[in-house]
Scaffold this motif. Sequence first.
Motif, PDB file in Angstrom:
ATOM      1  N   ASN A  17       0.820  -1.216   0.000  1.00 46.29           N
ATOM      2  CA  ASN A  17       0.000   0.000   0.000  1.00 46.29           C
ATOM      3  C   ASN A  17       0.855   1.268   0.000  1.00 46.29           C
ATOM      4  O   ASN A  17       0.448   2.295  -0.546  1.00 46.29           O
ATOM      5  CB  ASN A  17      -0.941   0.013   1.208  1.00 46.29           C
ATOM      6  N   ALA A  18       2.041   1.198   0.611  1.00 51.45           N
ATOM      7  CA  ALA A  18       2.943   2.352   0.592  1.00 51.45           C
ATOM      8  C   ALA A  18       3.441   2.614  -0.828  1.00 51.45           C
ATOM      9  O   ALA A  18       3.590   3.763  -1.254  1.00 51.45           O
ATOM     10  CB  ALA A  18       4.126   2.117   1.530  1.00 51.45           C
ATOM     11  N   ALA A  19       3.698   1.541  -1.563  1.00 55.01           N
ATOM     12  CA  ALA A  19       4.141   1.674  -2.951  1.00 55.01           C
ATOM     13  C   ALA A  19       3.030   2.225  -3.830  1.00 55.01           C
ATOM     14  O   ALA A  19       3.252   3.126  -4.660  1.00 55.01           O
ATOM     15  CB  ALA A  19       4.610   0.317  -3.479  1.00 55.01           C
ATOM     16  N   ILE A  20       1.813   1.705  -3.648  1.00 51.05           N
ATOM     17  CA  ILE A  20       0.669   2.162  -4.439  1.00 51.05           C
ATOM     18  C   ILE A  20       0.381   3.634  -4.160  1.00 51.05           C
ATOM     19  O   ILE A  20       0.118   4.422  -5.082  1.00 51.05           O
ATOM     20  CB  ILE A  20      -0.566   1.296  -4.132  1.00 51.05           C
ATOM     21  N   ALA A  21       0.453   4.032  -2.895  1.00 50.01           N
ATOM     22  CA  ALA A  21       0.212   5.430  -2.536  1.00 50.01           C
ATOM     23  C   ALA A  21       1.265   6.343  -3.156  1.00 50.01           C
ATOM     24  O   ALA A  21       0.958   7.460  -3.596  1.00 50.01           O
ATOM     25  CB  ALA A  21       0.210   5.588  -1.016  1.00 50.01           C
ATOM     26  N   THR A 211       3.958   7.882  11.711  1.00 45.69           N
ATOM     27  CA  THR A 211       4.331   7.884  10.306  1.00 45.69           C
ATOM     28  C   THR A 211       5.813   8.164  10.150  1.00 45.69           C
ATOM     29  O   THR A 211       6.471   8.660  11.070  1.00 45.69           O
ATOM     30  CB  THR A 211       3.511   8.913   9.503  1.00 45.69           C
ATOM     31  N   ALA A 212       6.337   7.831   8.979  1.00 48.56           N
ATOM     32  CA  ALA A 212       7.746   8.045   8.669  1.00 48.56           C
ATOM     33  C   ALA A 212       7.932   7.907   7.166  1.00 48.56           C
ATOM     34  O   ALA A 212       7.040   7.442   6.447  1.00 48.56           O
ATOM     35  CB  ALA A 212       8.630   7.042   9.406  1.00 48.56           C
ATOM     36  N   ALA A 238       3.554   8.478   2.559  1.00 45.09           N
ATOM     37  CA  ALA A 238       2.898   8.546   1.240  1.00 45.09           C
ATOM     38  C   ALA A 238       1.415   8.275   1.345  1.00 45.09           C
ATOM     39  O   ALA A 238       0.609   8.892   0.624  1.00 45.09           O
ATOM     40  CB  ALA A 238       3.559   7.560   0.279  1.00 45.09           C
ATOM     41  N   GLU A 239       1.026   7.372   2.230  1.00 41.82           N
ATOM     42  CA  GLU A 239      -0.389   7.043   2.401  1.00 41.82           C
ATOM     43  C   GLU A 239      -1.172   8.208   2.990  1.00 41.82           C
ATOM     44  O   GLU A 239      -2.345   8.418   2.658  1.00 41.82           O
ATOM     45  CB  GLU A 239      -0.520   5.806   3.266  1.00 41.82           C
ATOM     46  N   LEU A 241      -0.213  11.499   2.630  1.00 41.49           N
ATOM     47  CA  LEU A 241      -0.200  12.557   1.622  1.00 41.49           C
ATOM     48  C   LEU A 241      -1.130  12.249   0.465  1.00 41.49           C
ATOM     49  O   LEU A 241      -1.566  13.166  -0.259  1.00 41.49           O
ATOM     50  CB  LEU A 241       1.217  12.754   1.095  1.00 41.49           C
ATOM     51  N   ASN A 242      -1.467  10.972   0.295  1.00 38.44           N
ATOM     52  CA  ASN A 242      -2.377  10.572  -0.780  1.00 38.44           C
ATOM     53  C   ASN A 242      -3.792  10.344  -0.279  1.00 38.44           C
ATOM     54  O   ASN A 242      -4.691  10.021  -1.043  1.00 38.44           O
ATOM     55  CB  ASN A 242      -1.848   9.275  -1.424  1.00 38.44           C
ATOM     56  N   SER A 243      -4.005  10.523   1.032  1.00 39.87           N
ATOM     57  CA  SER A 243      -5.303  10.197   1.639  1.00 39.87           C
ATOM     58  C   SER A 243      -6.347  11.269   1.346  1.00 39.87           C
ATOM     59  O   SER A 243      -6.057  12.459   1.294  1.00 39.87           O
ATOM     60  CB  SER A 243      -5.140  10.063   3.164  1.00 39.87           C
ATOM     61  N   GLU A 244      -7.568  10.802   1.178  1.00 44.66           N
ATOM     62  CA  GLU A 244      -8.705  11.714   0.967  1.00 44.66           C
ATOM     63  C   GLU A 244      -9.617  11.746   2.184  1.00 44.66           C
ATOM     64  O   GLU A 244     -10.721  12.261   2.130  1.00 44.66           O
ATOM     65  CB  GLU A 244      -9.458  11.317  -0.287  1.00 44.66           C
ATOM     66  N   GLY A 245      -9.120  11.166   3.297  1.00 43.66           N
ATOM     67  CA  GLY A 245      -9.869  11.229   4.554  1.00 43.66           C
ATOM     68  C   GLY A 245     -10.994  10.234   4.630  1.00 43.66           C
ATOM     69  O   GLY A 245     -11.878  10.346   5.470  1.00 43.66           O
TER      70      GLY A 245
END
Length: 245
Positions: A17-21, A211-212, A238-239, A241-245
């Motif tokens: 999921n970190a890679a996808i984000a 987070t890190a 990344a997750e 920064l890519n989150s929409e809440g």
Amino acid sequence: MTVGLFIPCYIDQFYPNAAIATLNLLSKLGITVKYPVNQTCCGQPMANSGFEHLTKGCNELFVDNFAEFDYIVSPSGSCVLHIKDHLHSEGHEGKAKSIRKKIYELTEFLTDIVKVEKLEARFPHKVGVHQSCHGQRGLMMSQMTELVAPFYSKPLQLLNMVQDLELINLNRPDECCGFGGTFCVAEEAVSAKMGKDRVADHLNNGAEYITAADMSCLMHMEGILRRQESGVKVIHIAEILNSEG
């Protein structure tokens, strides 16, 4: 601008999921991203264990996969630092040297190259930020507290753009988590105690998430949190920064 996406082996295997984000975030910012499908380990575990002479295959493969790109971006500060400091190629040293100059950890790429000023992200939680040693002292992603110098933090600069996110203050903001790659195997007791101390700082200050920019540090702390049966979760930056809440 074409970016080659470098996904370290442990992220590929355990934290996809970190890679996808990372991919989705870069794409949202209008960046053309390509993922070389033949990539594998960068060789850091071997080099850190004193066997850098056995990393030739990893080095050659990395050069073959990434030499063509304008930039190389990865959601792992430690792997990026390894490439910056140690990548070499007997047959293509010029290409290896070029790669060392154009590889970036995700947050430093966003702040230094893309120069992001606004993000469409929302994460309504209390978050503690762990600054990894490789990122801080190797890639200079944030200022070290022992220096009498102006404060800066590239991860915090980006997290401050996320709506509804509450950053907690830590008592020791740049303390090592104790992971250290193979250090956690060779010095298990020391590594575990350092990790417990690092986790306790986040817990005592009310973090819901840690987070890190280094998933390896988060993996180490996640194991401790699970053994403590804590409800606090780890999440790659990344997750968020890519989150929409």
